[in-house]
Design an enzyme around this catalytic site. Structure first.
Site, short mmCIF file in Angstrom:
data_model
loop_
_atom_site.label_atom_id
_atom_site.label_comp_id
_atom_site.label_asym_id
_atom_site.label_seq_id
_atom_site.Cartn_x
_atom_site.Cartn_y
_atom_site.Cartn_z
N SER A 199 42.74 17.64 98.39
CA SER A 199 42.66 18.58 99.50
C SER A 199 43.52 19.82 99.27
O SER A 199 44.46 19.82 98.47
CB SER A 199 43.11 17.90 100.80
OG SER A 199 44.51 17.65 100.76
N GLU A 234 43.11 21.35 91.63
CA GLU A 234 41.73 21.66 92.01
C GLU A 234 41.56 21.15 93.43
O GLU A 234 41.73 19.96 93.70
CB GLU A 234 40.76 20.99 91.04
CG GLU A 234 39.33 21.43 91.25
CD GLU A 234 38.53 20.40 92.02
OE1 GLU A 234 38.32 20.62 93.24
OE2 GLU A 234 38.13 19.40 91.43
N CYS A 257 33.24 18.05 95.43
CA CYS A 257 33.91 19.35 95.51
C CYS A 257 32.96 20.50 95.19
O CYS A 257 33.29 21.66 95.43
CB CYS A 257 35.12 19.39 94.57
SG CYS A 257 34.74 18.97 92.86
#
Length: 502
Positions: free
Chosen positions: A213, A236, A273
């Site tokens: 997150s 990331e 993602c």
């Protein structure tokens, strides 16, 4: 059936510095007296994971609710990734050997200079919740660190602890088979932030890799930067992955685009993602028909179980908050949380004129939801892209002859790590040209990728040698090129030996 696995207690925070120090000591010892090769380690771990496949997949299914087919594919990707990094290590390309021979006649005279990419040292890796194999214990970050010659200290994710324990058991056997020391891989446990902070702050840790997150990623990056001796944090942190559709593409291919988008939004219950979170198109008849088709497909999507209850609850809350925004039309929204942990997909809409850079509506909703952004006309479509934050991917649906293709591609390129043309962003191929990164807030290090062979560069640093005698140089830089590497010599790529200029 999975093996009976005892779940370990949280790792005491006070023990973490010593674990990191032990990892650093293995680096020093290995550099003096190598006992194993990175490629042998990577291949041995891949073999052990394949041998444990049935137990690993069964455990992950129980802990994550992901379907068996998805987990089988993910484990295959993980083992292939390990082998690919082994092949990279065997090729010698990871060493990045460069030689500039001396030139006494230059003004001023140029010395003999050589450089090599060397391991940065112990790497702290944080496992992700949504990929129990590919971004977890023996996932891409671990594989890249090992290929670079770095030991790993990995923080297991609490969402799949049993799977992590089983994977770590396979890793430990792989280390033993390859002749690597136990401290070359250490796993720590604990859901509390203190465990993660202790790992980042351990003085012997030289870099951090994280997938998760935005809040956790930025906290890790701040901690890494605030150390007395700062270290890089490669975080990331998810992405909105905008999909931009030109009016011509909406007119000519709208139904097929809607079908592809619906699959990409709802696949893996939106817990990727690279899920397309924003859809940008002109508010005209073709655009309206495309969105109507997409709405119908999203509405037909059955509720599905998310990874775990907390993720489901955060998703539902985010959809409710966005749908309640007066600027938003809820095209498809069922903002309710069932006791079974399931959630329904959602499609929302707003107008680009309602948005400003940094708007809360431009933030990621992790789960099966996407926001349609209506542009007034073609010029406004380009302008709407300029409001977008940094992102892992950006998708453009356009024909090469479309006059909007060039301007839109240029605008998207400034904001994304990977441009997808007439496709969909979900699905990341592991290869030499792969880029899985992007400008902040998608990542904290836009110069690097967390997937693909060049992910190894995160865990290396360049080391230069000036006028060092041949017998004291690493083999990769010696005149005779005993390793047979492709090297850059005076600007040209060659595997030939060199003659030192005296």
């Amino acid at each position: 059936m999975t093996a009976n696995v005892a779940l370990p207690p949280a790792t005491p925070v006070a023990e973490i510095p010593a674990l990191a120090s032990a990892a650093r000591n293995t680096v020093s010892e290995h550099q003096r007296h190598p006992t194993f090769s990175p490629s042998a380690l990577l291949r041995a771990v891949a073999t052990q994971l394949e041998g444990a496949r049935a137990n690993l997949v069964a455990a992950a299914q129980q802990e994550t609710s992901l379907p068996e087919a998805r987990l089988q594919g993910e484990l295959t990707r993980t083992t292939r990734q390990l082998v690919a990094f082994a092949q990279l290590a065997e090729s010698g390309l990871e060493s990045d050997a460069i030689i500039d021979l001396a030139d006494p006649a230059a003004e001023p005279p140029r010395p003999d200079q050589r450089r090599l990419a060397v391991p940065i040292g112990p790497v702290a890796v944080f496992a992700a919740s949504n990929f129990p194999f590919a971004f977890s214990v023996a996932g891409g970050d671990t594989a890249a660190a090992w290929a670079a010659g770095c030991p790993v200290l990995l923080k297991a994710h609490a969402a799949h602890t049993r799977t992590s324990v089983l994977t770590a058991t396979a890793v430990a056997q792989g280390l033993a088979d390859a002749g690597a020391p136990k401290a070359w891989f250490t796993m720590v446990y604990g859901a509390s932030p203190e465990v993660g902070q202790a790992l980042v702050n351990a003085d012997s840790v030289e870099a951090v890799a994280f997938t998760g997150s935005f809040g956790a990623g930025t906290a890790i990056a701040r901690a890494a930067a605030a150390r007395p001796r700062p270290i890089p944090a490669f975080c990331e942190m998810g992405s909105t992955n905008p999909v931009v559709i030109t009016p011509a593409s909406a007119q000519n291919n709208g139904k097929a685009i809607a079908a592809g988008l619906a699959t990409s939004i709802t696949g893996s219950v939106g817990q990727l993602c690279t899920k397309p979170g924003l859809i940008l198109l002109v508010d005209d008849e073709a655009g309206r028909q495309l969105v109507a088709e997409l709405s119908g497909r999203i509405a037909e999507n059955a509720p599905a179980t998310m990874l775990y209850r907390d993720i489901r609850d955060r998703f539902v809350s985010a959809v409710i908050e966005a749908a309640d925004d007066p600027r938003v039309d809820a095209l498809v929204a069922h903002p309710s949380a069932s006791a079974s942990g399931q959630a329904s997909a959602a499609l929302l809409a707003t107008a680009t004129k309602e948005l400003a850079p940094g708007d809360v509506l431009l933030e990621e909703i992790f789960g099966p939801a996407s926001l349609v952004i209506w542009a007034e006309d073609e010029s406004d479509l380009v302008h709407s892209v300029e409001k977008l934050p940094g992102t892992l991917t950006a998708t453009l649906h356009a024909s090469p002859a479309d006059p909007l293709a060039g301007p839109l591609l240029h605008a998207l390129s400034a904001r994304a790590g990977r441009i997808v043309y007439n496709g969909y962003p979900t699905g990341v191929t592991v290869g030499h040209a792969t880029v899985h990164g992007g400008p902040f807030p998608a990542t904290t290090a836009a110069a690097h990728t967390s997937v693909g062979m060049t992910a190894i560069r995160r865990f290396q640093r360049p080391l230069g040698y000036q006028d060092v005698p041949d017998e004291l140089l690493p083999p990769a830089l010696r005149d005779a090129n005993p390793l047979g590497l492709q090297r850059r010599v005076d600007g040209a790529i060659t595997a030939a030996s060199v003659t030192r200029v005296r």
